[in-house]
Write an enzyme that holds these catalytic residues in place. Structure first.
Site, PDB file in Angstrom:
ATOM      1  CG  ASP A  81      19.871  18.483 -90.362  1.00 43.97           C
ATOM      2  OD1 ASP A  81      19.941  17.835 -89.306  1.00 43.97           O
ATOM      3  OD2 ASP A  81      19.734  19.720 -90.394  1.00 43.97           O
ATOM      4  CG  ASP A  83      18.410  18.510 -95.710  1.00 43.64           C
ATOM      5  OD1 ASP A  83      19.629  18.237 -95.612  1.00 43.64           O
ATOM      6  OD2 ASP A  83      17.917  19.534 -95.201  1.00 43.64           O
ATOM      7  CG  HIS A 344      12.441  14.156 -94.515  1.00 50.25           C
ATOM      8  ND1 HIS A 344      13.400  13.276 -94.073  1.00 50.25           N
ATOM      9  CD2 HIS A 344      13.073  15.026 -95.323  1.00 50.25           C
ATOM     10  CE1 HIS A 344      14.564  13.614 -94.590  1.00 50.25           C
ATOM     11  NE2 HIS A 344      14.394  14.668 -95.360  1.00 50.25           N
TER      12      HIS A 344
END
Length: 703
Positions: A81, A83, A344
């Site tokens: 992901d 992050d 994002h």
């Protein structure tokens, strides 16, 4: 030879495999493969706080398979992901699998779509070691606090307790609010309302606002009666009417915190349920006729940025579905918070054309509800404002014989001139002055239909709900989008807070633990200090702060505080009222207390060490055993699961996973037990009585 892509979850792997096709092998690591072992501190404090990682138990076979796949591949891409946590997973994978961290083998996808994956694969980067250090710093920081502070709290209050860096602040907020509520002293006030009829027999309601001396404040019944007497026989005439318009602007698209708040308010979802469902929508669902498709962008974000491509697609949809008048005159650009991470976009549908109704048949109930909420909020955020016509009237009440003595009543309302974004999405908060007033004009006279006085009391501040606590944490800079759900889950599971309806209420344990931490470790439960730590972690992630220096500064002060607390509370033990019983000790007569040991809760004499009496804690359900008539008591299995058994064990071996229902069987008089789904059954041999929650009964036995 093929290219290997490693992601976290199998669902995400399936979706990405569909888009990448032949020549790629997409596999899942199923989350982290390494972590700090739980059995010990696993941090070398004297050696720059070096973490001592180990493979997570049960991941050995998976790691072996991944190594074999790496050997057989001509390129490896780490696609966890996008992050801080995903960066750390990628770093752990690279380290364990022997990948070169100097090579650009890290790819990220803001959305799991053909375009999103193509963009990610076309722009591989090196693993961002600053982000990895930020994640490691958080992990080490939480481990240091948890493993050094938890034993102290357990020793002083109750065995097996834990104290966490962020969870303790969340509990403190809830405890402080409860103390505010308990200290609150309600104030009485009265409202006088008039129900008035126009010449056209239309009714409007107005409230007393002022008199000839100024604004009215009625604090008791006697004052209210004085005004009612004064208004007896008064005539009501419109003094003034103010008309205007107001704009009601759409809310911005969701970020993680606002999604959790709105899902709680509108859908009744707890934060954990919201994030689980959002993860599924992001990773991809199997759409009929299309296959695995990611429906939303990455759901852990605090940025309100929207890509121009998504903005254009949404505007095109709005024009076709509602007409060009539903587009704002100028494009709306929402501004993120000052400390937001802009890596994002906001949470949005990957394709506005995939309406909730178009995909409903392919989604679970939770997926459909949440996707519908996200889709509508995003589309509405780019629509025109709602325009309302507003009306505020002042009505004078007076008597002809004494015109200098008068009262002013006010009435307000609105009507919708142009619905704008509300055609699609209504905000959760309600309008003030809700309702439409009849057409009125200055000088118009009304007939009084009713005049009432109503007693009210000022209300204490409301207890936190999940939604309002998340909002408070966010506004105070405590935690990050990815942590809110875990914080809430942790403080409830550990017994510091309980849910009552939707409210979060501190337990006695939560209040005692918070009191201890506020007294001895004020920084740990200080919102500003915790927020500053979050800022420091962000600075580490951007390369502006050295994580070893940050940990060193924190730990030196923390250790001194801990040692001081140990000395000051050497012989202090906090006894909770909830742990006291009315069961006397057979040896010395003191009332026994509940303690927690390695094998669960038990009864012990508070006179220890003078009196060392202890015995098992028996929770009696009040039900009778269907086999021997003995008492049914609550027991726990070796794995900690609750079951119900006969108190005469081992002479009687009756047991049930189903709890006693608190009712007796009308056929044989023995206890009824509650099955899943609410069905009540009698377990007495040859009885067979049962009844459903609707009250219908049946008897399949011989009685």
């Amino acid at each position: 030879m093929s290219k290997l892509v490693i992601v976290e979850s199998p669902a995400k792997a399936n979706t990405i495999q569909k888009y990448l096709g032949k020549g790629y092998d997409v596999v899942a690591s199923k989350g982290h493969i390494r972590d700090l072992p739980a059995a010990k501190l696993s941090v070398d404090v004297k050696n720059s706080f070096a973490p001592k990682y180990a493979l997570i138990k049960g991941k050995e076979k998976l790691v072996k398979e991944l190594k074999e796949k790496v050997e057989a591949s001509d390129a490896v891409y780490l696609a966890a992901d996008p992050d801080r946590e995903g960066e750390a997973i990628s770093w752990h994978l690279a380290t364990v699998l022997g990948l070169d961290l100097n090579k650009p083998n890290r790819v990220t996808f803001n959305e799991i779509t053909k375009t999103g994956i193509a963009n990610g694969m076309a722009n591989p980067k090196k693993v961002n070691l600053d982000l990895v250090n930020a994640q490691q710093a958080r992990r080490v920081l939480d481990r240091l606090v948890g493993y050094r502070l938890s034993p102290f709290v357990s020793q002083k209050i109750r065995r097996g307790l834990s104290a966490g860096r962020v969870q303790s602040v969340a509990v403190r907020l809830i405890v402080d609010r409860e103390e505010e509520i308990n200290a609150f002293k309600p104030e009485e006030y009265w409202i006088i309302e008039a129900k008035l009829a126009t010449a056209q027999r239309r009714i409007l309601n107005a409230a007393l606002y002022s008199d000839e001396k100024g604004k009215v404040k009625i604090t008791n019944e006697a004052q209210a009666k004085e005004y009612l007497a004064r208004l007896d026989g008064a005539e009501y005439e419109v003094k003034s009417v103010k008309k205007g318009t107001r704009k009601k602007n759409p809310a911005p698209p969701f970020i993680t915190s606002t999604l959790q708040q709105e899902a709680s308010r509108k859908l009744g979802f707890q934060a954990e349920r919201t994030m689980k469902t959002a993860q599924e929508l992001y990773e991809g669902v199997n759409l009929k006729g299309t296959g695995m498709t990611g429906l939303i962008t990455y759901m852990r974000t605090d940025s309100l940025r929207i890509s121009e491509e998504a903005r254009a697609a949404a505007s095109d949809y709005i024009t076709k579905a509602f007409g060009s008048e539903y587009l704002p005159e100028k494009p709306v650009y929402y501004k993120s918070r000052a400390n937001a991470q802009d890596g994002h976009e906001a949470i949005r549908p990957t394709s506005p054309s995939l309406t909730p109704d178009a995909v409903k048949s392919s989604l679970t109930s939770d997926q459909y509800k949440l996707y519908s909420l996200i889709w509508k909020r995003f589309i509405a955020s780019l629509m025109a404002s709602c325009v309302q016509n507003t009306v505020k009237a002042e009505i004078i009440a007076s008597k002809a014989e004494n015109p200098d003595s008068f009262c002013i009543f006010t009435a307000a309302g609105y009507s919708v001139k142009f619905d704008g974004f509300t055609k699609l999405y209504e905000l959760a908060e309600e309008d003030e002055g809700k309702g439409v007033l009849p057409e009125i004009k200055a000088g118009e006279k009304f007939k009084l239909r009713e005049l009432n006085s109503n007693q009210h009391f000022t209300q204490p501040p409301a207890r936190y709900t999940e939604a309002s606590l998340i909002k408070e944490l966010e506004e105070n800079g405590v935690g990050r989008p990815s942590t809110y759900a875990a914080i809430l889950s942790t403080i409830i599971k550990r017994g510091y807070v309980q849910r009552k309806a939707k409210q979060l209420v501190p337990t006695e344990l939560g209040m005692a633990t918070t009191g201890l931490l506020k007294d001895k470790f004020p920084k740990i439960v200080n919102t500003k200090f915790t927020a500053q730590m979050e800022t420091n972690l962000d600075r580490i992630g951007s390369g502006e702060e050295d994580y070893v220096r940050m940990l060193d500064e924190f730990y030196g002060d923390f250790e001194k505080t801990l040692e001081k607390a140990k000395v000051e509370m050497k012989d202090v033990k906090i006894q909770l009222e909830e742990d006291t019983t009315d069961i006397p000790c057979e040896k010395c007569g003191r009332m026994m207390v509940i303690k927690t040991g390695r094998y669960g809760r038990f009864l012990a004499c508070p006179g220890y060490p003078e009196c060392k009496n202890a015995k098992p804690l028996i929770v009696n359900t009040g039900a009778k055993c269907p086999e021997c008539g003995g008492e049914i008591i609550e027991r726990k299995s070796k794995k900690g699961h609750v079951f119900y058994g006969c108190g005469n064990w081992p002479k009687c071996n009756f047991m049930s996973w189903d709890p006693p229902a608190g009712e007796s069987c009308p056929e044989c008089g023995k206890a009824l037990f509650k099955k899943k789904g609410g069905k009540l059954v009698c377990m007495t041999k040859d009885c067979g009585y049962s009844k459903s929650v609707s009250g219908k009964k049946k008897n399949d036995g011989n009685s």
